[in-house]
Write a protein that holds these residues in place. Sequence first.
Motif, PDB file in Angstrom:
ATOM      1  N   VAL A  83       0.782  -1.220  -0.151  1.00  0.00           N
ATOM      2  CA  VAL A  83       0.089   0.030  -0.078  1.00  0.00           C
ATOM      3  C   VAL A  83       0.872   1.174   0.114  1.00  0.00           C
ATOM      4  CG1 VAL A  83      -1.840   1.586   1.353  1.00  0.00           C
ATOM      5  CG2 VAL A  83      -2.065  -1.070   1.145  1.00  0.00           C
ATOM      6  N   SER A  84       1.958   1.237   0.488  1.00  0.00           N
ATOM      7  CA  SER A  84       2.698   2.531   0.942  1.00  0.00           C
ATOM      8  C   SER A  84       3.636   2.606  -0.335  1.00  0.00           C
ATOM      9  CB  SER A  84       3.573   2.267   2.165  1.00  0.00           C
ATOM     10  OG  SER A  84       4.667   1.132   1.867  1.00  0.00           O
ATOM     11  N   HIS A  85       4.115   1.454  -0.798  1.00  0.00           N
ATOM     12  CA  HIS A  85       4.696   1.727  -2.311  1.00  0.00           C
ATOM     13  C   HIS A  85       3.620   2.148  -3.584  1.00  0.00           C
ATOM     14  CE1 HIS A  85       8.771   0.056  -1.813  1.00  0.00           C
ATOM     15  NE2 HIS A  85       8.283  -0.724  -1.030  1.00  0.00           N
ATOM     16  N   LEU A  86       2.509   1.848  -3.530  1.00  0.00           N
ATOM     17  CA  LEU A  86       1.552   2.155  -4.506  1.00  0.00           C
ATOM     18  C   LEU A  86       1.233   3.797  -4.171  1.00  0.00           C
ATOM     19  CD1 LEU A  86      -0.382   1.110  -6.635  1.00  0.00           C
ATOM     20  CD2 LEU A  86      -2.148   0.624  -4.847  1.00  0.00           C
ATOM     21  N   LYS A  87       1.190   3.873  -3.096  1.00  0.00           N
ATOM     22  CA  LYS A  87       0.784   5.608  -2.749  1.00  0.00           C
ATOM     23  C   LYS A  87       2.145   6.349  -3.123  1.00  0.00           C
ATOM     24  CE  LYS A  87      -2.283   4.967   1.005  1.00  0.00           C
ATOM     25  NZ  LYS A  87      -2.925   5.297   2.433  1.00  0.00           N
ATOM     26  N   SER A  92       5.866   6.295 -11.090  1.00  0.00           N
ATOM     27  CA  SER A  92       6.889   5.275 -11.690  1.00  0.00           C
ATOM     28  C   SER A  92       6.425   4.094 -12.151  1.00  0.00           C
ATOM     29  CB  SER A  92       8.118   5.165 -10.610  1.00  0.00           C
ATOM     30  OG  SER A  92       8.663   6.196 -10.207  1.00  0.00           O
ATOM     31  N   GLY A  93       5.500   3.566 -11.757  1.00  0.00           N
ATOM     32  CA  GLY A  93       4.608   2.379 -12.205  1.00  0.00           C
ATOM     33  C   GLY A  93       3.809   2.682 -13.431  1.00  0.00           C
ATOM     34  N   LEU A  94       3.241   3.691 -13.480  1.00  0.00           N
ATOM     35  CA  LEU A  94       2.513   4.094 -14.828  1.00  0.00           C
ATOM     36  C   LEU A  94       3.590   4.377 -15.885  1.00  0.00           C
ATOM     37  CD1 LEU A  94      -0.093   6.647 -13.285  1.00  0.00           C
ATOM     38  CD2 LEU A  94      -0.514   4.189 -14.056  1.00  0.00           C
ATOM     39  N   VAL A  95       4.771   5.017 -15.596  1.00  0.00           N
ATOM     40  CA  VAL A  95       5.671   5.298 -16.790  1.00  0.00           C
ATOM     41  C   VAL A  95       6.390   3.931 -17.004  1.00  0.00           C
ATOM     42  CG1 VAL A  95       7.894   6.225 -17.173  1.00  0.00           C
ATOM     43  CG2 VAL A  95       6.354   7.661 -16.022  1.00  0.00           C
ATOM     44  N   ASP A  96       6.630   2.939 -16.164  1.00  0.00           N
ATOM     45  CA  ASP A  96       7.057   1.819 -16.336  1.00  0.00           C
ATOM     46  C   ASP A  96       6.321   0.876 -17.275  1.00  0.00           C
ATOM     47  OD1 ASP A  96       8.581  -0.597 -16.189  1.00  0.00           O
ATOM     48  OD2 ASP A  96       7.855  -1.370 -14.718  1.00  0.00           O
ATOM     49  N   CYS A  97       4.704   1.077 -17.087  1.00  0.00           N
ATOM     50  CA  CYS A  97       3.984   0.406 -18.031  1.00  0.00           C
ATOM     51  C   CYS A  97       3.913   0.883 -19.203  1.00  0.00           C
ATOM     52  CB  CYS A  97       2.543   0.222 -17.253  1.00  0.00           C
ATOM     53  SG  CYS A  97       1.039  -0.452 -18.287  1.00  0.00           S
ATOM     54  N   ALA A  98       3.830   2.134 -19.455  1.00  0.00           N
ATOM     55  CA  ALA A  98       3.847   2.791 -20.591  1.00  0.00           C
ATOM     56  C   ALA A  98       4.952   2.641 -21.696  1.00  0.00           C
ATOM     57  CB  ALA A  98       3.314   4.238 -20.514  1.00  0.00           C
ATOM     58  N   LEU A  99       5.994   2.726 -21.024  1.00  0.00           N
ATOM     59  CA  LEU A  99       7.282   2.623 -21.765  1.00  0.00           C
ATOM     60  C   LEU A  99       7.691   1.209 -22.246  1.00  0.00           C
ATOM     61  CD1 LEU A  99      10.050   5.083 -20.154  1.00  0.00           C
ATOM     62  CD2 LEU A  99       8.386   5.465 -22.172  1.00  0.00           C
ATOM     63  N   GLY A 144      23.334  -1.511  -0.741  1.00  0.00           N
ATOM     64  CA  GLY A 144      22.937  -0.289  -0.044  1.00  0.00           C
ATOM     65  C   GLY A 144      23.061   0.951  -0.929  1.00  0.00           C
ATOM     66  N   ASN A 145      23.118   0.897  -1.769  1.00  0.00           N
ATOM     67  CA  ASN A 145      23.314   2.155  -2.827  1.00  0.00           C
ATOM     68  C   ASN A 145      21.863   2.904  -2.860  1.00  0.00           C
ATOM     69  OD1 ASN A 145      25.749   1.141  -3.707  1.00  0.00           O
ATOM     70  ND2 ASN A 145      25.223   1.465  -5.935  1.00  0.00           N
ATOM     71  N   ARG A 146      21.942   4.372  -2.853  1.00  0.00           N
ATOM     72  CA  ARG A 146      20.881   5.132  -2.878  1.00  0.00           C
ATOM     73  C   ARG A 146      19.784   4.693  -3.858  1.00  0.00           C
ATOM     74  NH1 ARG A 146      21.349  11.074  -2.722  1.00  0.00           N
ATOM     75  NH2 ARG A 146      18.921  10.937  -2.228  1.00  0.00           N
ATOM     76  N   GLU A 147      19.945   4.368  -5.094  1.00  0.00           N
ATOM     77  CA  GLU A 147      19.061   3.759  -6.092  1.00  0.00           C
ATOM     78  C   GLU A 147      18.569   2.832  -6.065  1.00  0.00           C
ATOM     79  OE1 GLU A 147      23.025   2.204  -7.756  1.00  0.00           O
ATOM     80  OE2 GLU A 147      22.470   4.027  -6.740  1.00  0.00           O
ATOM     81  N   THR A 148      19.164   1.985  -5.074  1.00  0.00           N
ATOM     82  CA  THR A 148      18.339   0.431  -5.047  1.00  0.00           C
ATOM     83  C   THR A 148      17.057   0.437  -4.613  1.00  0.00           C
ATOM     84  OG1 THR A 148      20.698  -0.534  -4.726  1.00  0.00           O
ATOM     85  CG2 THR A 148      18.511  -1.837  -3.798  1.00  0.00           C
ATOM     86  N   PRO A 149      16.536   1.230  -3.536  1.00  0.00           N
ATOM     87  CA  PRO A 149      14.990   1.544  -2.929  1.00  0.00           C
ATOM     88  C   PRO A 149      14.203   1.812  -4.304  1.00  0.00           C
ATOM     89  CG  PRO A 149      16.388   2.363  -1.563  1.00  0.00           C
ATOM     90  CD  PRO A 149      17.332   2.121  -2.566  1.00  0.00           C
ATOM     91  N   VAL A 150      14.703   2.584  -5.316  1.00  0.00           N
ATOM     92  CA  VAL A 150      13.956   3.091  -6.464  1.00  0.00           C
ATOM     93  C   VAL A 150      13.736   1.828  -7.189  1.00  0.00           C
ATOM     94  CG1 VAL A 150      13.898   4.477  -8.420  1.00  0.00           C
ATOM     95  CG2 VAL A 150      14.659   5.343  -6.310  1.00  0.00           C
ATOM     96  N   ILE A 151      14.937   0.976  -7.369  1.00  0.00           N
ATOM     97  CA  ILE A 151      14.703  -0.113  -8.427  1.00  0.00           C
ATOM     98  C   ILE A 151      13.635  -1.038  -7.733  1.00  0.00           C
ATOM     99  CG2 ILE A 151      15.984  -2.035  -9.197  1.00  0.00           C
ATOM    100  CD1 ILE A 151      18.599  -0.554  -9.233  1.00  0.00           C
ATOM    101  N   LEU A 152      13.824  -1.278  -6.468  1.00  0.00           N
ATOM    102  CA  LEU A 152      12.904  -2.338  -5.814  1.00  0.00           C
ATOM    103  C   LEU A 152      11.399  -1.663  -5.679  1.00  0.00           C
ATOM    104  CD1 LEU A 152      15.075  -3.246  -2.592  1.00  0.00           C
ATOM    105  CD2 LEU A 152      14.796  -4.565  -4.625  1.00  0.00           C
TER     106      LEU A 152
END
Length: 407
Positions: A83-87, A92-99, A144-152
């Motif tokens: 739920v928290s990730h969705l909010k 990012s999820g919409l861009v991922d789906c479209a592209l 532990g990289n800063r971008e890893t939470p974005v990837i996840l």
Amino acid sequence: MHSSAVLLIEFGSIILGLGLLGRFAARFRFSPIPLYLLAGLAFGEGGLLPLGASEEFVAIGAEIGVILLLLMLGLEYTASDLVSHLKAHHPSGLVDCALNALPGAAAALLLGWGPVAAVVLAGVTWISSSGVIAKVLGDLGRVGNRETPVILSVLVLEDLAMAVYLPIVTALVAGVGLASGSATLAIALGAAGLVLFVAVRYGRVISRFVSSDDPEKLLLVVLGLTILVAGVAQQLQVSAAVGAFLVGIALSGEVAEGAHTLLSPLRDLFAAVFFVFFGLHTDPASILPVLLPALALAAVTAATKIATGYWAARRAGISVKGRWRAGGALVARGEFSIVIAGLAVTAGIEPALGPLATAYVLILVVLGPLTARYTEPLATRFARRRDTRRHAPEPMPEARKETPVGD
């Protein structure tokens, strides 16, 4: 008795071969998925040594493999996490789906496969491989990289979208009518919403009911419950995989950790069998005619995944180098692309879809670790060269020679 012995010999040979292939892949630190697919191609229709007696048994193992893949995926998350990730990350999820979904759909329509195959191929090109990406991030020391939470976060949103997407595909490939398909989707969405609500409010109660200090009892209860719910979901034409995913979400805490530890070896075994089963139903000769479309689609969707990761990391305030690393890490496709394609292959939607999906996954599951490692260094080098050319001093103009008067 004779057929039983042949079945044991064939199935034992398959498992032994998969184990050796897995050890070979681990030694060279790459995903075993392409080797499992190649093994299926070698022993399937048109392969080197087609199997006979064990094919039905392998089919059952493959179905269990899909169920366990989705169960283990659900165990990775709690309902509150989803739920928290969705909010927070739904743009990012919409861009991922479209592209990434649209190129697959467009390719199917250009090939003349029709709208159902377009929806299926859209899913094949959309969903990244969580398993391959997680392994690559660990191997590269980037957890532990800063971008890893974005990837996840992108991966979590894709996994959550599967709960909606799979029932749609299941209804489409089954050829049900509009009313029946709408009812199936409504049931799936209602079930997913109900499970999320119950898991948030009563997750501890459910986990306490399932919990056991005895690993044997915990394994039997979780596995039995998962297969039961998956069977009920399939009976309702929702998708057995979605049912297993929802069971995983409903379990949390120590129960989820214990079940994950106990079921991981089973997941790996039956997932490998699933990849072999998919390969068994793909004629190697049918891959050559779709190899060029697969290469083109892989090139396009590798670029769109890199763009997705870059955009999502930029939105999160990550540095330029981290944006390129995030994009390169998302390129790999794998298990869920094959799961989606398998639904269409089983239903006989489009004969060429299975070979195309096989070639596509083989290309990107090999290319993915390379883009994860080299996208950022190459982008940095290119940017430096561009800046060097831009700021290089302009050459002094040569003095114009004047012709002396009288010459």
